[in-house]
Design a protein around this motif. Structure first.
Motif, PDB file in Angstrom:
ATOM      1  N   PHE A 160      37.904 -12.132   2.536  1.00 38.80           N
ATOM      2  CA  PHE A 160      38.551 -13.376   2.129  1.00 38.80           C
ATOM      3  C   PHE A 160      37.814 -14.577   2.713  1.00 38.80           C
ATOM      4  N   GLU A 161      37.417 -14.467   3.974  1.00 45.48           N
ATOM      5  CA  GLU A 161      36.696 -15.563   4.634  1.00 45.48           C
ATOM      6  C   GLU A 161      35.355 -15.820   3.950  1.00 45.48           C
ATOM      7  N   MET A 162      34.664 -14.750   3.522  1.00 48.76           N
ATOM      8  CA  MET A 162      33.404 -14.921   2.800  1.00 48.76           C
ATOM      9  C   MET A 162      33.621 -15.718   1.514  1.00 48.76           C
ATOM     10  N   CYS A 163      34.696 -15.416   0.799  1.00 46.08           N
ATOM     11  CA  CYS A 163      34.987 -16.101  -0.457  1.00 46.08           C
ATOM     12  C   CYS A 163      35.310 -17.579  -0.219  1.00 46.08           C
ATOM     13  N   VAL A 164      36.123 -17.852   0.788  1.00 46.77           N
ATOM     14  CA  VAL A 164      36.491 -19.233   1.089  1.00 46.77           C
ATOM     15  C   VAL A 164      35.272 -20.028   1.539  1.00 46.77           C
ATOM     16  N   ASN A 165      34.432 -19.428   2.373  1.00 45.66           N
ATOM     17  CA  ASN A 165      33.225 -20.125   2.837  1.00 45.66           C
ATOM     18  C   ASN A 165      32.291 -20.445   1.682  1.00 45.66           C
ATOM     19  N   SER A 166      32.178 -19.508   0.741  1.00 42.95           N
ATOM     20  CA  SER A 166      31.337 -19.757  -0.434  1.00 42.95           C
ATOM     21  C   SER A 166      31.913 -20.897  -1.268  1.00 42.95           C
ATOM     22  N   LEU A 167      33.237 -20.903  -1.440  1.00 45.63           N
ATOM     23  CA  LEU A 167      33.887 -21.976  -2.189  1.00 45.63           C
ATOM     24  C   LEU A 167      33.620 -23.331  -1.533  1.00 45.63           C
ATOM     25  N   LYS A 168      33.723 -23.388  -0.207  1.00 45.99           N
ATOM     26  CA  LYS A 168      33.504 -24.638   0.520  1.00 45.99           C
ATOM     27  C   LYS A 168      32.062 -25.130   0.357  1.00 45.99           C
ATOM     28  N   THR A 169      31.110 -24.198   0.364  1.00 48.20           N
ATOM     29  CA  THR A 169      29.700 -24.560   0.201  1.00 48.20           C
ATOM     30  C   THR A 169      29.450 -25.181  -1.169  1.00 48.20           C
ATOM     31  N   VAL A 170      29.991 -24.542  -2.207  1.00 43.20           N
ATOM     32  CA  VAL A 170      29.810 -25.055  -3.573  1.00 43.20           C
ATOM     33  C   VAL A 170      30.585 -26.360  -3.750  1.00 43.20           C
ATOM     34  N   LEU A 171      31.752 -26.453  -3.145  1.00 42.24           N
ATOM     35  CA  LEU A 171      32.540 -27.675  -3.223  1.00 42.24           C
ATOM     36  C   LEU A 171      31.768 -28.858  -2.646  1.00 42.24           C
ATOM     37  N   LYS A 172      31.082 -28.639  -1.542  1.00 39.03           N
ATOM     38  CA  LYS A 172      30.264 -29.690  -0.939  1.00 39.03           C
ATOM     39  C   LYS A 172      29.164 -30.133  -1.898  1.00 39.03           C
ATOM     40  N   GLU A 173      28.537 -29.162  -2.570  1.00 41.60           N
ATOM     41  CA  GLU A 173      27.483 -29.473  -3.545  1.00 41.60           C
ATOM     42  C   GLU A 173      28.038 -30.283  -4.713  1.00 41.60           C
ATOM     43  N   ILE A 174      29.238 -29.912  -5.188  1.00 35.56           N
ATOM     44  CA  ILE A 174      29.850 -30.627  -6.310  1.00 35.56           C
ATOM     45  C   ILE A 174      30.189 -32.062  -5.911  1.00 35.56           C
ATOM     46  N   LYS A 175      30.704 -32.245  -4.712  1.00 32.64           N
ATOM     47  CA  LYS A 175      31.048 -33.592  -4.245  1.00 32.64           C
ATOM     48  C   LYS A 175      29.810 -34.488  -4.184  1.00 32.64           C
ATOM     49  N   GLN A 176      28.706 -33.935  -3.683  1.00 30.27           N
ATOM     50  CA  GLN A 176      27.461 -34.711  -3.612  1.00 30.27           C
ATOM     51  C   GLN A 176      26.971 -35.062  -5.007  1.00 30.27           C
ATOM     52  N   ARG A 177      27.100 -34.103  -5.930  1.00 34.53           N
ATOM     53  CA  ARG A 177      26.674 -34.331  -7.316  1.00 34.53           C
ATOM     54  C   ARG A 177      27.552 -35.407  -7.974  1.00 34.53           C
ATOM     55  N   GLU A 178      28.858 -35.361  -7.729  1.00 34.79           N
ATOM     56  CA  GLU A 178      29.782 -36.291  -8.370  1.00 34.79           C
ATOM     57  C   GLU A 178      29.499 -37.736  -7.980  1.00 34.79           C
ATOM     58  N   LEU A 179      29.074 -37.955  -6.751  1.00 39.40           N
ATOM     59  CA  LEU A 179      28.793 -39.317  -6.276  1.00 39.40           C
ATOM     60  C   LEU A 179      27.634 -39.962  -7.042  1.00 39.40           C
TER      61      LEU A 179
END
Length: 385
Positions: free
Chosen positions: A343-362
């Motif tokens: 579960f922690e692996m999945c959440v960490n992966s989600l957080k990594t991609v979320l960070k990438e999406i936030k940078q892209r959105e800006l």
């Protein structure tokens, strides 16, 4: 009476016959390794169904491709299930195949043609060239295209997906969701997105080498269900199917990966993770494992109140961490420490991609893409432990 020869690894093993309102499969081989499906072992007795057997139905197009084929060919051929199977049979390539056409045209493109499209109508051109050789399920516009590697000149098959106004920027959606899957150390096919982000491109994962294929069966087939029943199932049934069919040497890893796939479907809110979007691959009866993950998207991005496609713990709802961990222990035979680690692996992966999406959105200037990215950010952030 309609009849079609069926082959396994290029060897003629039996016939599928439509007689009156019955579909009959009859083995001509007596060799156990010549089975056409894990649920249809070699035997003397015929397999008789009132509908096309699930293993054959798996090879039929659905949704967008089916509508295109019916539109263009219904006047000159039968477009019932058996008629579709017959007309597409020369182009169906895999461990299971039918009649091969020695005069098939070389329709090869290069991967670069897809990644760097020069025409806005590229997908329409692909459909016109490859529709009849695209045995793909699902309602999303997609086509199976033969692509040539520039360096080796080897031919590979890629699934190319597009999208319409109803599901804006679906390629971008799937690209980021599949990044979450890959980041959780789950096997995925090679995948790409075109420069204009109109096409999501995924390499076919059942090809071992040229003209040699792994067997693949989705969960509809393995549970003996028709394609219309793909939403009629449970995550528990899939876990049980993995435990029944997967080889002992792959069982633990397959159950871990399936648990992680389940977690990610809930993390990204994929309401279209139905029975046909999970499957097994095999290289013989002693080497069966869970297939790579595919077709993962955030469906609540388009349908705000969407629910999961399959039941879990008796309900179609977005379960939180406590209940997902319970499922991993009770149904996937994992320990408490194993499910927490997964579960922690999945959440960490989600957080990594979320960070990438936030940078892209800006930095994003396109209005539609910015809107989609903002909703993805909202969905990915709302999961609570």
């Amino acid at each position: 009476m309609d009849k079609l020869a069926v082959k396994v690894d290029g060897k003629y093993v039996g016939n599928i016959i439509k007689e009156n309102d019955e579909y009959i499969f009859d083995y001509v081989s007596e060799k156990n390794d010549d089975f056409i499906s894990l649920i249809m072992p070699v035997r003397a007795k015929n397999y008789i169904h009132n509908k096309l057997h699930p293993i054959f139905e798996m090879h039929l197009p659905e949704g967008y491709l089916l509508s295109i084929i019916k539109k263009h060919f219904s006047k000159i051929l039968k477009t019932d299930d058996f008629g579709l199977l017959k007309v597409m049979s020369p182009s169906i390539k895999g461990r299971l195949s039918y009649e091969m056409d020695a005069n098939t045209k070389d329709d090869a493109l290069y991967l670069e043609d897809l990644l760097h499209p020069k025409s806005e109508k590229l997908f329409d051109e692909l459909v016109s060239r490859f529709a009849l050789s695209s045995a793909l399920s699902g309602v999303q516009p997609k086509v199976l295209a033969t692509i040539r590697n520039k360096a080796t000149l080897k031919l590979d098959d890629y699934i190319v997906k597009s999208w319409g106004e109803e599901y804006k920027e679906l390629a971008l959606n799937e690209y980021y969701c599949m990044q979450v899957v890959r980041g959780a150390d789950i096997a995925v096919p090679e995948f790409f997105i075109s420069d204009d982000e109109k096409l999501f491109i995924m390499k076919r994962f059942d090809i071992v080498e040229e003209n040699r294929y792994l067997g693949f069966e989705d969960m509809c087939v393995l549970l003996g269900k028709q394609r219309d029943d793909k939403y009629d199932g449970t995550y528990e049934q899939i876990a049980k199917t993995i435990k029944i069919f997967v080889s002992n040497k792959h069982k633990k890893n397959s159950l871990k990966n399936f648990f992680k796939m389940t977690v990610i479907n809930f993390l990204v809110q994929n309401g279209d993770a139905h029975l046909k979007n999970f499957g097994l691959v095999y290289d013989g009866i002693e080497d069966i494992r869970l297939a790579p993950a595919y077709d993962v998207v955030c469906t609540t991005l388009y349908i705000k109140d969407d629910i999961p496609a399959l039941h879990l713990l008796g309900s179609k709802k977005w379960w939180d961490k406590k209940y997902l961990l319970r499922f991993g222990v009770q149904s996937c035979d994992l320990t408490q420490s194993e499910v927490e680690s997964c579960f922690e692996m999945c959440v960490n992966s989600l957080k990594t991609v979320l960070k990438e999406i936030k940078q892209r959105e800006l930095k994003e200037q396109d209005k539609d893409k910015k809107e989609i990215l903002n909703i993805l950010i909202e969905r990915f952030q709302q999961y609570k432990n």
